[in-house]
Design an enzyme around this catalytic site. Structure first.
Site, short mmCIF file in Angstrom:
data_model
loop_
_atom_site.label_atom_id
_atom_site.label_comp_id
_atom_site.label_asym_id
_atom_site.label_seq_id
_atom_site.Cartn_x
_atom_site.Cartn_y
_atom_site.Cartn_z
CD GLN A 90 36.22 9.19 3.46
OE1 GLN A 90 35.66 8.18 3.10
NE2 GLN A 90 35.79 9.92 4.49
CG HIS A 136 34.63 10.52 -0.23
ND1 HIS A 136 35.02 11.76 0.22
CD2 HIS A 136 33.81 10.02 0.74
CE1 HIS A 136 34.47 11.99 1.41
NE2 HIS A 136 33.73 10.95 1.74
N GLY A 155 31.24 3.70 5.59
CA GLY A 155 32.02 3.48 4.39
C GLY A 155 33.29 4.31 4.44
CB CYS A 194 31.76 12.91 5.69
SG CYS A 194 33.18 12.50 4.66
CG LEU A 195 34.58 8.27 9.00
CD1 LEU A 195 35.38 6.98 8.85
CD2 LEU A 195 34.13 8.45 10.44
CG HIS A 213 29.07 9.70 1.51
ND1 HIS A 213 28.54 10.67 2.34
CD2 HIS A 213 30.40 9.64 1.79
CE1 HIS A 213 29.53 11.20 3.06
NE2 HIS A 213 30.67 10.59 2.76
CD GLU A 214 32.21 6.17 1.61
OE1 GLU A 214 33.32 6.70 1.35
OE2 GLU A 214 31.59 6.40 2.66
NI NI Z 1 32.65 10.73 3.49
#
Ligand code: NI
Length: 179
Positions: free
Chosen positions: A54, A143, A49, A97-98, A139-140
């Site tokens: 991000q 963010h 995701g 996480c990216l 999770h997203e």
């Molecule tokens: Ni993340």
């Protein structure tokens, strides 16, 4: 289409509360390009995701690798998503996480959530997400609220580099820990 630069932990945009997307902009060329670029960026970095902050966009938009009604894989876009737990049950499992590359940790998440959002055509969505899909969405959405998964961990002893994770984990007892 372009692959966008992914913001890394420490960049202030990851700690801001993202603002709502104006629904009248959803059909705009600029918005559609953002959605396509976010999807391409997520796929390029093999993410499950990706949220607006991000890619340095402080707006309430996210994409994730979902499944359609027939169970076929497809990228889902959520605009201005609102989520609500549908159960008290939380499951603890691995997340990365990216924006925090190379590290994994075990994070408790609700097993089932109700999702309300607009899609990338401005249509209203309402559905129940479970298990891994529910984890990715939680999770997203975090963010969008300036929250990183580290903040959700109740026990930081599971934190591991992905290289060490391949060597030493996951062990059987790590799988699907009930919280
Ligand atoms: Ni993340």
């Amino acid at each position: 289409m372009s692959i966008l630069k992914v913001s890394q932990m420490g960049h202030p945009v990851l700690r801001q509360v993202a603002g709502p997307v104006d629904p009248s902009l959803i059909a705009s060329e600029e918005f559609l390009r953002l959605v396509r670029d976010m999807a391409e960026t997520m796929v390029a970095y093999q993410g499950a995701g990706l949220a607006g902050p991000q890619v340095h966009v402080s707006n309430r938009i996210l994409v994730y690798q979902g499944v359609d009604e027939d169970g076929a894989p497809g990228i889902q876009t959520l605009v201005n998503p609102v989520i609500k737990p549908e159960t008290d049950e939380r499951v603890t499992d691995w997340e990365g996480c990216l924006s925090i590359p190379g590290i994994l940790g075990q994070v408790p998440r609700y097993a089932r959530i109700l999702v309300t959002a607009l899609d990338d055509e401005g249509e209203e969505l309402e559905y129940v997400a479970e298990d891994f899909e529910a984890r990715v969405i939680q999770h997203e959405v975090d963010h969008l609220d300036g929250i990183l998964y580290f903040d959700r961990m109740e026990d930081r002893t599971s934190l591991t580099y992905t290289t060490e994770h391949k060597l030493y984990g996951p062990s059987e007892e790590d799988e699907d820990l009930e919280d």
